[in-house]
Design an enzyme around this catalytic site. Structure first.
Site, PDB file in Angstrom:
ATOM      1  N   CYS A   2       0.836  -1.184   0.000  1.00  0.00           N
ATOM      2  CA  CYS A   2       0.000   0.000   0.000  1.00  0.00           C
ATOM      3  C   CYS A   2       0.878   1.243   0.000  1.00  0.00           C
ATOM      4  O   CYS A   2       2.084   1.177  -0.148  1.00  0.00           O
ATOM      5  CB  CYS A   2      -0.892   0.003   1.240  1.00  0.00           C
ATOM      6  SG  CYS A   2      -1.822  -1.532   1.470  1.00  0.00           S
ATOM      7  N   ARG A  50      -4.780   1.363  -0.764  1.00  0.00           N
ATOM      8  CA  ARG A  50      -4.610  -0.066  -0.503  1.00  0.00           C
ATOM      9  C   ARG A  50      -4.512  -0.912  -1.766  1.00  0.00           C
ATOM     10  O   ARG A  50      -5.319  -0.764  -2.686  1.00  0.00           O
ATOM     11  CB  ARG A  50      -5.802  -0.567   0.327  1.00  0.00           C
ATOM     12  CG  ARG A  50      -5.661  -2.020   0.756  1.00  0.00           C
ATOM     13  CD  ARG A  50      -6.871  -2.502   1.516  1.00  0.00           C
ATOM     14  NE  ARG A  50      -6.644  -3.851   2.030  1.00  0.00           N
ATOM     15  CZ  ARG A  50      -7.577  -4.764   2.197  1.00  0.00           C
ATOM     16  NH1 ARG A  50      -8.844  -4.479   1.907  1.00  0.00           N
ATOM     17  NH2 ARG A  50      -7.286  -5.949   2.664  1.00  0.00           N
ATOM     18  N   LEU A  51      -3.510  -1.784  -1.764  1.00  0.00           N
ATOM     19  CA  LEU A  51      -3.434  -2.892  -2.715  1.00  0.00           C
ATOM     20  C   LEU A  51      -3.867  -4.122  -1.930  1.00  0.00           C
ATOM     21  O   LEU A  51      -3.121  -4.614  -1.080  1.00  0.00           O
ATOM     22  CB  LEU A  51      -2.007  -3.048  -3.244  1.00  0.00           C
ATOM     23  CG  LEU A  51      -1.765  -4.151  -4.276  1.00  0.00           C
ATOM     24  CD1 LEU A  51      -2.488  -3.846  -5.589  1.00  0.00           C
ATOM     25  CD2 LEU A  51      -0.265  -4.330  -4.530  1.00  0.00           C
ATOM     26  N   ILE A  53      -4.367  -7.555  -0.537  1.00  0.00           N
ATOM     27  CA  ILE A  53      -3.673  -8.848  -0.663  1.00  0.00           C
ATOM     28  C   ILE A  53      -4.089  -9.814   0.438  1.00  0.00           C
ATOM     29  O   ILE A  53      -4.285 -10.991   0.192  1.00  0.00           O
ATOM     30  CB  ILE A  53      -2.149  -8.624  -0.651  1.00  0.00           C
ATOM     31  CG1 ILE A  53      -1.723  -7.920  -1.951  1.00  0.00           C
ATOM     32  CG2 ILE A  53      -1.388  -9.943  -0.498  1.00  0.00           C
ATOM     33  CD1 ILE A  53      -0.286  -7.489  -1.985  1.00  0.00           C
ATOM     34  N   ASN A  75       1.813  -0.098   5.426  1.00  0.00           N
ATOM     35  CA  ASN A  75       2.238  -0.536   4.097  1.00  0.00           C
ATOM     36  C   ASN A  75       3.143  -1.739   4.276  1.00  0.00           C
ATOM     37  O   ASN A  75       4.237  -1.602   4.821  1.00  0.00           O
ATOM     38  CB  ASN A  75       2.989   0.605   3.393  1.00  0.00           C
ATOM     39  CG  ASN A  75       3.768   0.125   2.188  1.00  0.00           C
ATOM     40  OD1 ASN A  75       3.353  -0.808   1.506  1.00  0.00           O
ATOM     41  ND2 ASN A  75       4.893   0.768   1.924  1.00  0.00           N
ATOM     42  N   GLU A  77       3.676  -6.261   4.741  1.00  0.00           N
ATOM     43  CA  GLU A  77       3.160  -7.553   5.164  1.00  0.00           C
ATOM     44  C   GLU A  77       3.906  -8.012   6.420  1.00  0.00           C
ATOM     45  O   GLU A  77       5.132  -7.925   6.484  1.00  0.00           O
ATOM     46  CB  GLU A  77       3.380  -8.626   4.077  1.00  0.00           C
ATOM     47  CG  GLU A  77       2.886  -8.255   2.691  1.00  0.00           C
ATOM     48  CD  GLU A  77       1.373  -8.141   2.592  1.00  0.00           C
ATOM     49  OE1 GLU A  77       0.686  -8.613   3.528  1.00  0.00           O
ATOM     50  OE2 GLU A  77       0.894  -7.577   1.601  1.00  0.00           O
ATOM     51  N   ASP A 100      -3.356  -8.400   8.755  1.00  0.00           N
ATOM     52  CA  ASP A 100      -2.150  -8.331   9.575  1.00  0.00           C
ATOM     53  C   ASP A 100      -1.960  -6.939  10.177  1.00  0.00           C
ATOM     54  O   ASP A 100      -1.301  -6.782  11.203  1.00  0.00           O
ATOM     55  CB  ASP A 100      -0.923  -8.733   8.758  1.00  0.00           C
ATOM     56  CG  ASP A 100      -0.774  -7.953   7.465  1.00  0.00           C
ATOM     57  OD1 ASP A 100      -1.773  -7.415   6.968  1.00  0.00           O
ATOM     58  OD2 ASP A 100       0.363  -7.885   6.943  1.00  0.00           O
ATOM     59  N   ILE A 291      13.323 -11.608 -17.795  1.00  0.00           N
ATOM     60  CA  ILE A 291      13.678 -10.573 -18.765  1.00  0.00           C
ATOM     61  C   ILE A 291      14.674 -11.139 -19.773  1.00  0.00           C
ATOM     62  O   ILE A 291      15.620 -11.842 -19.395  1.00  0.00           O
ATOM     63  CB  ILE A 291      14.326  -9.363 -18.059  1.00  0.00           C
ATOM     64  CG1 ILE A 291      13.378  -8.785 -17.009  1.00  0.00           C
ATOM     65  CG2 ILE A 291      14.729  -8.287 -19.070  1.00  0.00           C
ATOM     66  CD1 ILE A 291      14.045  -7.767 -16.095  1.00  0.00           C
ATOM     67  N   GLY A 366      14.542 -13.093  -5.887  1.00  0.00           N
ATOM     68  CA  GLY A 366      15.782 -13.555  -5.266  1.00  0.00           C
ATOM     69  C   GLY A 366      16.652 -12.428  -4.764  1.00  0.00           C
ATOM     70  O   GLY A 366      17.806 -12.661  -4.378  1.00  0.00           O
TER      71      GLY A 366
END
Length: 685
Positions: A2, A50-51, A53, A75, A77, A100, A291, A366
């Protein structure tokens, strides 16, 4: 994932600028296209986009505690939120969402600022205490999520993005000469500073506490490297086994989401390992994204295809041509909000757009493995130079350096002389705390010759090395050369550059959340406590990680030479299809207006680049650096008003201002049921 923003009065009750909050939320909108919420009272305002999830149905923010005395915008997790929730419920805390976010509120009630030590995650949040009239804001341990702030006219402004803070009329918009001096040395600013004067960043692993007229910044975590003799584990085999279990647990935790999760797959060891753990232990079906480059020297298609076929993933490939990179460079600078000395962030920006268009909101990456496990050449280089320093007259030991950079020394008859002169500089100064990095920093600093007279005067006698030296922990001298190099790389390059410009910023530009299992703090802490020789065995980088993945990944992936992630610079920025766009920023009139670079020297640089077949590393850095600063000046200083965001109409609005009559806008309805509380709360229907 977010975006958050807010305003707090440091002088007691006063009218909080509601329109500014809506504008700040507008500047963050692409971080949270799903919902928006605002809280406002007589001393503070919080804004959130907010996104969605986790807890798609009831996780709209701001969120409050049981008696509505604590409010949070968040913002990120917290991956261990289920375990924390169970503990808090056992202690009598009552939850009204499954998010959360609410866990942090109740944990703060239990532990105060110490709550951050229990969080396993990537986060930036701000928590307003209406009783104490204090703001507590914190950022995750390694700086994955951004959090900026400033003070002006008795206000504290904070936000995920600097551009939201710059919307406040009380805040000046100026590039910071000291910040430019730092970036043109270290590639990034030092802790707390941004590219803008008086706009600060809460450093990684720190929190901010604000009360009336007082702001405190305090560290709560640092990478706990151990001195030789204090390290854990009896054997490499035992450590690799422990790491394998921890990695799997980290991936499983980071797969927690109420939406599909994908994975980046470059074909290198790190992303291949993460994708393999997901595919084999979490989801049988997995979408992966990679890519490809127009130029073969940057392309890893062979290994990508090999891994995608090995795992059986639904693999998506983005083919990036040089002019694509040049065309998107200004937009990437806008999102990164800092000068860039290379173009590598751009392909990742383009890749996140493909991820979004594929219907994926979350991807595992990664990133971070090279810093944690000793993957960069700079770590092998410090070992090789220290080995050479024990016999400085040796003609064979310098050749080890050539093995680290075969793409530089291949077919170059002058390589041997170059190794001795370049990497032999201050060779025997192995006790210098910056021994591992000073060669790179001095090389980068060569681009300062393009400074204007005005910029040189503004920087004056400032010494970035001395400022950095003051921040080094006391125990630093007890670490070996590799651990020292890792500390500097993680503290500077990773936290202040990589995780933003090649991480959060370019992913969230397209509303995509990245998750980074290798930066689970338990893994970082474990790797900080093992001998460096297990991370880099002779010159074999990430040796323990390779051992961990034995039997899991194809041998071609484990044993392949590391290919640094890079992207073409001059070929992209001065491509015939993008050159006209770049020349606007580099025109004499633009350079004179910004007064940051010497017009004649920049003109000579461009002429030189037009007449060489292959640009040097220094000239490439100079082009990207000068161009990105000029773009920033146009975007944020001279032309900022042309990019003002549209104010956001919140889906959820908590109005706790005294003296406000309950009101209802055309697309809202009363919702909260907070009888006796001044003002009106509303939720969009």
């Amino acid at each position: 994932m977010c975006g958050i923003a807010g305003v707090v009065s440091l002088n007691g009750a006063r009218e909080v600028p509601l329109h500014l909050l809506r504008q700040m939320a507008g500047a963050l909108r692409h971080r949270g296209p799903d919902e928006a919420g605002i809280y406002v009272d007589d001393a503070a305002g919080l804004a959130h986009v907010r996104l969605s999830i986790i807890d798609l149905a009831s996780g709209t923010q701001p969120i409050h505690n049981e008696d509505e005395t604590l409010w949070i915008v968040y913002n990120g997790e917290v991956f261990n939120h289920l375990e924390l929730r169970r503990d808090l419920q056992a202690k009598g805390h009552r939850f009204y969402t499954a998010a959360d976010t609410e866990v942090i509120l109740h944990l703060y009630e239990e532990k105060g600022p110490g709550c951050v030590e229990d969080l396993n995650g990537q986060f930036a949040f701000a928590l307003w205490d209406t009783k104490e009239q204090t703001l507590f804001a914190a950022r995750d341990r390694v700086g994955i999520r951004p959090l900026h702030y400033t003070t002006a006219d008795g206000w504290l402004f904070f936000s995920s993005y600097i551009k939201a803070i710059l919307l406040a009329p009380e805040v000046s918009r100026r590039l910071d000469p000291i910040a430019l001096e730092q970036i043109f040395t270290f590639w990034t600013t030092l802790d707390g500073r941004t590219a803008f004067e008086n706009i600060h960043e809460v450093p990684a692993g720190h929190y901010l506490y604000a009360a009336r007229r007082k702001i405190i910044i305090r560290r709560y975590w640092r990478v706990p490297f151990s001195a030789a003799g204090e390290q854990q584990f009896d054997s490499l085999t035992q450590a690799a086994s422990g790491l394998r279990s921890l990695l799997l647990n980290a991936v499983q935790l980071q797969m927690r989401a109420d939406v599909p999760v994908g994975s980046y797959l470059s074909g290198g060891l790190d992303s291949s390992g993460v994708s393999s753990l997901v595919k084999n232990h979490c989801h049988e079906t997995l979408q992966t994204f990679g890519i490809r480059f127009e130029e073969d020297s940057y392309d890893e298609a062979f290994y990508q295809d090999l891994m995608a076929a090995f795992l059986g993933t639904e693999h998506h490939t983005l083919f990036v041509e040089n002019h694509h990179i040049g065309a998107a460079f200004p937009e990437v600078v806008w999102h990164c909000e800092k000068p860039l000395l290379r173009t590598a962030p751009v392909p990742l920006f383009l890749l996140s757009r493909m991820v979004r268009d594929s219907g994926i909101k979350v991807v595992l990456t990664g990133e971070g493995a090279d810093e944690v496990f000793g993957g960069y050449n700079i770590f092998r280089e410090v070992k090789a130079r220290a080995f050479w320093a024990r016999q400085p007259q040796s003609t064979l030991r310098p050749l080890l350096i050539g093995k680290l950079y075969p793409y530089i020394f291949k077919d170059n008859p002058r390589a041997r002389h170059f190794v001795r002169s370049f990497f032999g500089h201050n060779l025997q100064a192995t006790d210098d705390p910056f021994y591992s990095h000073v060669i790179r920093w001095q090389n980068t600093a060569r681009i300062k010759k393009f400074y204007s007279t005005d910029l040189r005067a503004a920087i004056g006698a400032y010494d970035g090395y001395e400022e950095l030296r003051q921040t080094i922990p006391e125990e630093f001298t007890g670490w070996d050369n590799v651990a020292r190099a890792q500390y500097l790389e993680m503290r500077l390059f990773m936290s202040n550059y990589l995780l933003s410009s090649q991480g959060d910023r370019v992913a969230m530009a397209h509303s995509v959340e990245i998750r980074l299992p290798y930066l689970d703090h338990r893994i970082i802490e474990m790797m900080a406590c093992i001998p460096s020789k297990w991370k880099i065995r002779v010159l074999d980088e990430k040796h323990i990680l390779k051992k961990t993945y034995e039997g899991i990944l194809p041998q071609e992936i484990i044993s392949r030479p590391k290919q640094p992630y890079r992207a073409p610079v001059v070929e992209s920025l001065l491509h015939e299809k993008t050159r006209a766009q770049m020349e606007v920023y580099l025109a004499d009139c633009s350079l004179r207006e910004a007064r940051l670079f010497d017009v004649k020297k920049v003109r000579l640089l461009l002429k030189k680049l037009d007449n060489v077949s292959a640009a040097s590393e220094v000239d490439s850095m100079a082009l990207a650096g000068i161009l990105s600063v000029q773009i920033m000046h146009q975007q944020f200083i001279s032309g900022f008003s042309r990019r003002l965001p549209a104010p956001v109409e919140p889906d959820l609005f908590f109005d706790r201002r005294s003296g406000q009559q309950a009101s209802q806008s055309g697309n809202c309805f009363a919702a909260s049921g907070t009888s006796g509380v001044p003002g009106a709360d509303s939720r969009k229907s």
